[in-house]
Design an enzyme around this catalytic site. Structure first.
Site, PDB file in Angstrom:
ATOM      1  N   ASP A   1       0.994  -0.713  -0.072  1.00 34.86           N
ATOM      2  CA  ASP A   1       0.456   0.152  -0.008  1.00 34.86           C
ATOM      3  C   ASP A   1       0.638   0.645   0.418  1.00 34.86           C
ATOM      4  O   ASP A   1       0.640   2.212  -0.017  1.00 34.86           O
ATOM      5  CB  ASP A   1      -0.660   0.240   0.752  1.00 34.86           C
ATOM      6  N   GLU A   2       2.357   1.184   0.501  1.00 34.62           N
ATOM      7  CA  GLU A   2       3.055   2.185   0.908  1.00 34.62           C
ATOM      8  C   GLU A   2       3.304   2.849  -1.102  1.00 34.62           C
ATOM      9  O   GLU A   2       3.518   3.956  -1.103  1.00 34.62           O
ATOM     10  CB  GLU A   2       4.374   2.247   1.033  1.00 34.62           C
TER      11      GLU A   2
ATOM     12  N   TYR B   1      11.945   3.173  -0.214  1.00 31.51           N
ATOM     13  CA  TYR B   1      11.599   1.329  -0.416  1.00 31.51           C
ATOM     14  C   TYR B   1      10.424   0.879  -0.940  1.00 31.51           C
ATOM     15  O   TYR B   1       9.863   0.548  -2.208  1.00 31.51           O
ATOM     16  CB  TYR B   1      11.116   1.106   0.859  1.00 31.51           C
TER      17      TYR B   1
END
Length: 342
Positions: free
Chosen positions: A136-137, A159
């Site tokens: 979801d990031e 990331y």
């Protein structure tokens, strides 16, 4: 190389990063539920991996472990040439956001380049399905917006940026070649087998050693959590009925702030009776360079496939606390994880 005894399986599934957290749960489920499938685990055994996560299936005839690096193009090419892979579940990644700020090149190399290496080899081998496990990031944070699969990607850390870039490579193979790829994006996952650098196992492990929870910044950041078995069920659903070229959000309706998470764990482990006593176990430290305040995803597409999370927070967190009490030393360097960024 495939042996005579391995040739009777109806499908051959490759799981990358299978000695890690979610992937180890996925392998156990596949091995136990589908004895007609051969499940091949490829993992380079980085610091956050542990083959102890797979003790329950290590000797099963439909499970096979190969140590190797997805960034090694020669190894990956040979793997597909000799193992006759039908389905790829690609979990392998560098995942710790804090570390990504100090070593962004490694995250780009493993998460983006490694995915491209694996994807290219899978395409050349003509596998029937390639599932990429994302996060979801990639959406970035938002206080009010609920993200669906068409929402723009606005990653705010190395990331998430590396995962978003890898997604672009994956989707490009669908657009250009109609190679049957699927992308999943899940909320934060918790449960047994997670290396204790992540917030839930770190807090549990610190408290079980009579140390304080180290909380980044204000602790007001909100996170949605899914128990590992619920994510495995979602991925099994995607394998069965997910459509090629699609993205699926695997979201949770359960949301909690980092500071409230710490309080609940403190009360569970140390049985504190007052707010003041609870707060004595909380230590606020410097925040990371960027810390998204909230991610909320819409998961109607997954719900339409018949999936819903089943494990309630209280049940899942109690099982997780109990597991770390007995299994913290599944990793040789587990103690080191408790020192990082605290």
């Amino acid at each position: 190389m495939s042996t005579e005894s391995e040739r009777g399986f109806s499908k051959r599934l490759l799981v990358t990063g299978g000695a890690g957290f979610i992937a180890s749960h996925m392998i156990i489920s596949l091995v136990e539920k589908y004895p007609e499938y051969l499940v091949i685990n490829v993992d380079k055994l980085d610091y956050c991996a542990s083959l102890k996560n797979l003790d329950s299936v290590a000797n099963q005839p439909n499970y096979k472990f190969l140590q190797g690096d997805i960034c090694d193009a020669r190894f990956v090419k040979h793997l597909f040439e000799v193992e006759n892979i039908d389905v790829v579940l690609h979990f392998a990644a560098q995942t710790h956001v804090d570390l990504s700020f100090s070593d962004s090149f490694k995250f780009a190399y493993v998460n983006t380049y490694g995915t491209h290496v694996l994807l290219s080899a899978a395409y050349e081998a003509g596998v029937e399905k390639f599932v990429y496990i994302s996060t979801d990031e990639v959406y970035g944070g938002s206080l009010v917006e609920e993200f669906d699969e068409t929402s723009p990607k606005r990653p705010t850390n190395p990331y998430a940026s590396s995962k978003a870039a890898a997604e672009s490579f994956v989707l490009s193979f669908w657009e250009r070649y109609k190679f049957p790829v699927i992308i999943t994006r899940s909320s934060n996952v918790y449960g047994p087998h997670q290396y204790p650098e992540k917030v839930i196992p770190k807090f549990i492990s610190l408290l079980q050693r009579n140390r304080k929870c180290c909380i980044h910044g204000s602790g007001k950041q909100m996170r949605s959590f899914l128990y590992a078995s619920d994510v495995v069920d979602a991925l099994l659903t995607v394998l069965k009925v997910g459509k090629a070229g699609e993205i699926y959000n695997i979201g949770s309706s359960f949301e909690i702030s980092v500071s409230q998470l710490a309080k609940e764990l403190i009360q569970m482990i140390h049985h504190t009776s007052s707010e003041t006593e609870t707060e004595c176990w909380m230590d606020y430290v410097n925040d990371r360079p960027v810390n998204d305040i909230r991610y909320v995803m819409k998961s109607e597409k997954m719900h339409s496939l018949g999936w819903r999370p089943k494990v309630h927070w209280k049940e899942g967190i109690e099982q997780t606390v109990a597991w770390y009490k007995s299994n913290f030393h599944n990793w040789k360097n587990a103690e080191q994880a408790l020192e990082t960024f605290c």
